[in-house]
Design an enzyme around this catalytic site. Sequence first.
Site, short mmCIF file in Angstrom:
data_model
loop_
_atom_site.label_atom_id
_atom_site.label_comp_id
_atom_site.label_asym_id
_atom_site.label_seq_id
_atom_site.Cartn_x
_atom_site.Cartn_y
_atom_site.Cartn_z
N GLU A 102 30.01 122.72 -3.82
CA GLU A 102 29.69 122.96 -2.40
C GLU A 102 29.78 124.45 -2.08
OE1 GLU A 102 32.42 120.05 -0.81
OE2 GLU A 102 31.15 118.46 -1.61
N GLY A 182 30.43 112.67 -3.79
CA GLY A 182 30.28 112.11 -2.45
C GLY A 182 29.15 111.11 -2.32
C1 PEP Z 1 34.69 116.76 -5.03
O1 PEP Z 1 34.13 117.20 -4.05
O2 PEP Z 1 35.35 117.52 -5.76
C2 PEP Z 1 34.57 115.35 -5.31
C3 PEP Z 1 34.82 114.93 -6.52
O3 PEP Z 1 34.19 114.53 -4.26
P1 PEP Z 1 34.04 112.93 -4.28
O4 PEP Z 1 35.26 112.37 -4.99
O5 PEP Z 1 34.00 112.54 -2.84
O6 PEP Z 1 32.79 112.63 -5.02
#
Ligand code: PEP
Length: 263
Positions: A102, A182
């Site tokens: 991100e 996500g």
């Molecule tokens: C992350 O953003 O590091 C992550 C693994 O998110 P999620 O578990 O929601 O996929």
Amino acid sequence: MAGLRAPRRPIFAANWKMNLLRDEAESFCNDLRGALGSPEADVVIFPAAPLLDSVARSIEGLSVMVGGQDVHHESEGAFTGDVSAPQLLDAGCVWALCGHSERRRDHAETDSLVGAKARAALDHGLLPMICLGETQSQRKAGETMDTLSRQLHAVLDAIESSLDEEGEPRFALAYEPVWAIGTGATATPALAQEAHDFLRTRLAERLGTRRASQVRILYGGSAKPGNVAELIAEPDIDGFLVGGASLDSVSFRAIIHNSAAAG
Ligand code: PEP
């Protein structure tokens, strides 16, 4: 390279991203206090910067560490909105997340900037947890391993000279396929293991087999209580970086518990 299985202590890391207020963060930590015990693992919470201080206080006496979600590559200066490694240390952090997808996507962080951040963390005594992973289109184009290789070598170029020859490596990797973050679309154990094995093989080429065998490589991407047991059964998966399922103390604890039960 699979089977190069040093006894690596697993890591369970909660990446809260831009979620939770102070009361919620404190009650999460209190829930851990009641139920975590002394896990045979490292547990790390990555809260948003304004919560660092209160989380660091709330976990006192628990075998839990706190980390920053990002770290600037300079140690101080005119960088509005950023947080330096000395500030993270001052707030009680042990770890710093570097190169989360991100940040790469939303803040245009390049491979070399991620390397500089990891280097700054190390130079100030923080442990960088370095995120790597391919996008959906890179996977579809058959570019997964090239992407991982490029991201890993950029970071090793930046940190290799500050790594100790002896002792445990002072960094961890988190393989996080971007398409799994996500989305609920978790990588299969075989697919994740293939990437982890690839990363460990590349680490061995750069750092030698012994040190590569000590580096912990976490999986991240829709990890949840129901899928961690089969993932952690893979020889090169050494824990989880958890986003969504880490916001609720019950599911985060279940991830730790279900992984331990599988081990
Ligand atoms: C992350 O953003 O590091 C992550 C693994 O998110 P999620 O578990 O929601 O996929």
